[in-house]
Design a protein around this motif. Structure first.
Motif, short mmCIF file in Angstrom:
data_model
loop_
_atom_site.label_atom_id
_atom_site.label_comp_id
_atom_site.label_asym_id
_atom_site.label_seq_id
_atom_site.Cartn_x
_atom_site.Cartn_y
_atom_site.Cartn_z
N ALA A 176 -1.67 -69.59 -30.60
CA ALA A 176 -2.51 -68.45 -29.98
C ALA A 176 -2.34 -67.24 -30.78
O ALA A 176 -3.39 -66.40 -31.04
N LYS A 177 -1.21 -66.98 -31.23
CA LYS A 177 -1.05 -65.66 -32.15
C LYS A 177 -1.71 -65.78 -33.40
O LYS A 177 -2.35 -64.87 -33.67
N GLU A 178 -1.68 -66.81 -34.02
CA GLU A 178 -2.59 -67.01 -35.12
C GLU A 178 -3.80 -67.01 -35.18
O GLU A 178 -4.82 -66.39 -35.90
N TRP A 179 -4.55 -67.32 -33.92
CA TRP A 179 -5.96 -67.24 -33.67
C TRP A 179 -6.30 -65.99 -33.35
O TRP A 179 -7.34 -65.29 -33.78
N ARG A 180 -5.49 -64.91 -32.77
CA ARG A 180 -5.80 -63.62 -32.50
C ARG A 180 -5.65 -62.89 -33.78
O ARG A 180 -6.72 -62.02 -34.13
N GLU A 181 -4.78 -63.13 -34.78
CA GLU A 181 -5.07 -62.79 -36.08
C GLU A 181 -6.18 -63.40 -36.92
O GLU A 181 -6.80 -62.52 -37.62
N PHE A 182 -6.68 -64.41 -36.76
CA PHE A 182 -7.89 -65.34 -37.42
C PHE A 182 -9.01 -64.31 -36.86
O PHE A 182 -9.91 -64.17 -37.70
N LYS A 183 -9.41 -63.96 -35.56
CA LYS A 183 -10.33 -63.26 -35.20
C LYS A 183 -10.64 -61.92 -35.88
O LYS A 183 -11.66 -61.62 -36.13
N LYS A 184 -9.47 -61.29 -36.09
CA LYS A 184 -9.58 -59.84 -36.72
C LYS A 184 -9.97 -60.14 -38.28
O LYS A 184 -11.04 -59.29 -38.73
N VAL A 185 -9.38 -60.93 -38.78
CA VAL A 185 -9.92 -61.27 -40.31
C VAL A 185 -11.13 -61.91 -40.36
O VAL A 185 -12.03 -61.50 -41.24
N GLN A 186 -11.51 -62.54 -39.59
CA GLN A 186 -12.76 -63.39 -39.63
C GLN A 186 -14.03 -62.28 -39.43
O GLN A 186 -14.98 -62.36 -40.16
N ALA A 187 -13.98 -61.39 -38.66
CA ALA A 187 -14.81 -60.26 -38.41
C ALA A 187 -14.91 -59.52 -39.77
O ALA A 187 -16.07 -59.04 -40.36
N GLU A 188 -14.02 -59.08 -40.35
CA GLU A 188 -13.93 -58.42 -41.67
C GLU A 188 -14.60 -59.42 -42.81
O GLU A 188 -15.58 -58.71 -43.63
N GLU A 189 -14.19 -60.57 -42.77
CA GLU A 189 -14.89 -61.59 -43.78
C GLU A 189 -16.49 -61.65 -43.58
O GLU A 189 -17.18 -61.96 -44.61
N GLU A 190 -16.65 -61.85 -42.23
CA GLU A 190 -18.02 -62.09 -42.12
C GLU A 190 -18.89 -60.87 -42.48
O GLU A 190 -20.00 -61.19 -43.01
N LEU A 191 -18.53 -59.71 -42.06
CA LEU A 191 -19.37 -58.76 -42.47
C LEU A 191 -19.29 -58.56 -44.05
O LEU A 191 -20.41 -57.93 -44.73
N LYS A 192 -18.29 -58.84 -44.82
CA LYS A 192 -18.45 -58.60 -46.33
C LYS A 192 -19.20 -59.92 -46.85
O LYS A 192 -20.11 -59.27 -47.71
N GLU A 193 -19.22 -60.90 -46.13
CA GLU A 193 -20.42 -61.85 -46.50
C GLU A 193 -21.68 -61.39 -46.35
O GLU A 193 -22.69 -61.57 -47.09
N TRP A 194 -21.89 -60.78 -45.04
CA TRP A 194 -23.27 -60.34 -44.66
C TRP A 194 -23.71 -59.31 -45.57
O TRP A 194 -24.95 -59.32 -45.98
N ARG A 195 -22.74 -58.39 -46.09
CA ARG A 195 -23.25 -57.51 -46.87
C ARG A 195 -23.89 -57.67 -48.28
O ARG A 195 -24.80 -57.02 -48.72
N LYS A 196 -23.60 -58.86 -48.65
CA LYS A 196 -24.19 -59.44 -49.70
C LYS A 196 -25.71 -59.84 -49.69
O LYS A 196 -26.42 -59.91 -50.73
N PHE A 197 -25.97 -60.03 -48.48
CA PHE A 197 -27.35 -60.07 -47.99
C PHE A 197 -28.07 -58.92 -47.55
O PHE A 197 -29.42 -58.87 -47.74
#
Length: 546
Positions: free
Chosen positions: A420-441
């Motif tokens: 559960a702790k790792e998933w909480r950290e995953f959520k924050k990292v995922q949002a950053e990575e998604e926006l980074k990926e999105w900005r390519k387009f």
């Protein structure tokens, strides 16, 4: 002595069991009661104000199709009036490619009924592929689609009897090659199309349905047919929970009763007959005619019944079900402005694509991502291949005026792979990575454009009992080749019955023909019950072929 008695007692108020309950109430003329452990019915068709005040996000099932609820619309005219209304996107699905921001859009059937417009877009990558698409479309409308719709709305036939889709494959005019049923998505699409762009977009689009890599065998035909069916995708106004609300209203108006916050402990079996249920608070409810289970096969066989109540073969097969990789992330972003895609110069309709794949031309990308999953890892840095669904572009009720709600989906590892702790950290990292990926387009997809977001991971999905413990959105049954159609979830249970126990029926997204937020499984379950009990069959009265 029972504390209450009804003609039909239903365990769980998910989509499928609610549909069956509705048919039992109206056409079976039964007194029906639904017992749901959550505070509301609907299961995976649910929406809530999550990313920010005024932004309505779907928490599970999000994209639907015209063929999801046609029987309910036809047999319950008030369904639409009670809130079940939907809209179509201009483009049904497509892809945009990082290397040069070229995009390939497949248009919705409403806006492109002949698919000539789609063919012109495909021709920008391959003239031959454009011709192939038009030939497929002609075969789809003449031969395949009628059989496909009938297949969706028909219980699995007995062994040795072909189902409607198998019958269509025997017709040489259908254009369906028999070997496609055994081939991988990559093999079938390479057999048909020369351009990697249409193959990559279709791989990832249909991954949202079967969640298997392009190189996995036995899913090629499903990928092809699903891509054709996807041309009639739709979005329910106000969020998918409008479906649950409409079903509930119709059910109550037919005299049905719903008891929420009423978890069921056991299905009661006397001899070889299901006689009712016992709630976790000790209350016993008797069923005069039948008990209907709306849970996954694992809960049904091992929790509600007990392993001693099913045959060793059923127990073994249910234990061995593939249930690991039907897992994804859903992120809903509340935005000031919609994504401003660079690809709009290639095709300005990109902003109105219902299921847009953000990718590159690495045709092995999705297979590589699945290889990481099987090693128990989510590939970082970066994100797995994203899909973007711009809900508020089609449905203004989903966001405050002038603002937008946009959903992303990415393939993901099961909930059990992280703490559960790792998933909480995953959520924050995922949002950053998604926006980074999105900005390519779409370069405007910065945090300054984000008002808020709601992150749903497989761990969040696992909060629904039918998705626990891995967050499997297929009611704990993957869309694997041996777990689709007439074999789903296992052949012994596929016809909505449990061998050796009379008056017990079962349905959920784990049943035939496949997972999805449709009415199919609930409708097909009623068909089986109606045959057994001699109930009204509206499809016969109306001359409907399914």
């Amino acid at each position: 002595m029972a504390d209450a008695t009804y003609d039909a007692v239903v365990v769980g108020g998910g989509t499928k069991s609610l549909v069956t309950a509705l048919y039992l109430a109206k056409y079976g003329q039964m007194e029906v009661a639904v017992f749901e452990d959550r505070h509301e019915v609907g299961g995976g068709i649910s929406s809530e104000e999550g990313p920010a005040p005024g932004f309505i996000a779907n928490t599970h099932s999000t994209i639907h199709f015209d063929d999801y609820y046609p029987t309910v619309f036809d047999d319950f005219p008030d369904f639409k009036d009670r809130g079940a209304r939907y809209v179509h996107p201009k483009s049904a699905w497509g892809g945009v490619f990082e290397e040069d921001q070229a995009s390939l859009l497949v248009y919705h059937e409403e806006y492109d009924p002949t698919q000539e417009k789609t063919a012109r877009e495909i021709a920008r990558f391959s003239e031959r592929d454009a011709e192939t698409w038009l030939v497929l479309w002609d075969k789809w409308k003449k031969y395949i689609e009628p059989a496909f719709i009938k297949w969706l709305h028909t219980p699995p036939p007995p062994p040795g009897v072909p189902d409607p889709l198998e019958e269509a494959m025997r017709n040489p005019d259908s254009g369906l090659e028999p070997q496609w049923a055994e081939m991988s998505s990559s093999q079938v699409l390479k057999d048909l199309f020369e351009s990697p762009e249409i193959r990559i977009a279709l791989y990832r689009t249909m991954h949202s349905w079967h969640l298997h890599a392009p190189d996995e065998y036995g899913l090629g035909l499903n990928t092809l047919l699903g891509g054709l069916m996807w041309t009639q995708c739709c979005f329910f106004i106000g969020g998918t929970h409008s479906i649950a609300h409409a079903l509930l209203k119709c059910f109550v108006e037919e005299g049905g009763k719903v008891f929420t916050k009423s978890p069921v402990d056991k299905i009661l079996v006397e001899g070889s007959k299901a006689t009712g249920i016992r709630l976790k608070n000790g209350t016993e409810v008797k069923a005069r005619q039948l008990v209907l289970s709306g849970v996954d096969p694992q809960q049904l066989c091992f929790n509600l019944l007990g392993e001693d109540k099913v045959s060793p073969q059923v127990a073994r097969r249910v234990k061995n079900l593939e249930d690991t990789f039907t897992t994804i992330t859903w992120y809903d972003y509340a935005l000031h402005n919609p994504p401003d895609y660079l690809a709009k110069s290639f095709n300005p309709d990109i902003a109105e694509c219902g299921w847009l794949v953000l990718s590159n031309r690495d045709e092995e990308r999705l297979s590589k991502e699945h290889a990481w999953f099987k090693l128990g890892k989510y590939p970082r840095p970066g994100v797995t291949t994203m899909v973007v669904c711009p809900h508020s572009i089609f449905d203004s009720t989903r966001a405050p005026e002038g603002k937008h709600l946009i959903k992303t989906e990415t393939p993901c590892i099961p909930a059990t792979y992280l703490s559960a702790k790792e998933w909480r950290e995953f959520k924050k990292v995922q949002a950053e990575e998604e926006l980074k990926e999105w900005r390519k387009f779409a370069p405007n997809m910065t945090w300054d454009n984000v008002i808020g977001y709601m992150a749903l991971t497989p761990l969040d999905a696992s909060n629904l009992r039918n998705m626990y413990p891995k967050g499997n959105m297929g009611s704990n049954v993957d869309n694997a080749p041996g777990q689709l159609g007439r074999f789903r979830p296992i052949p012994d249970l596929a016809r909505h019955k449990v061998p050796g126990i009379s008056q017990l029926y079962a349905t959920s997204a784990a049943w035939a023909p496949s997972l999805g937020g449709s009415a199919w499984q609930g409708y097909n379950c009623y068909k089986v019950i109606s045959e057994d009990l001699g109930l009204l069959q509206p499809w016969k009265d109306k001359g409907r072929p399914y």
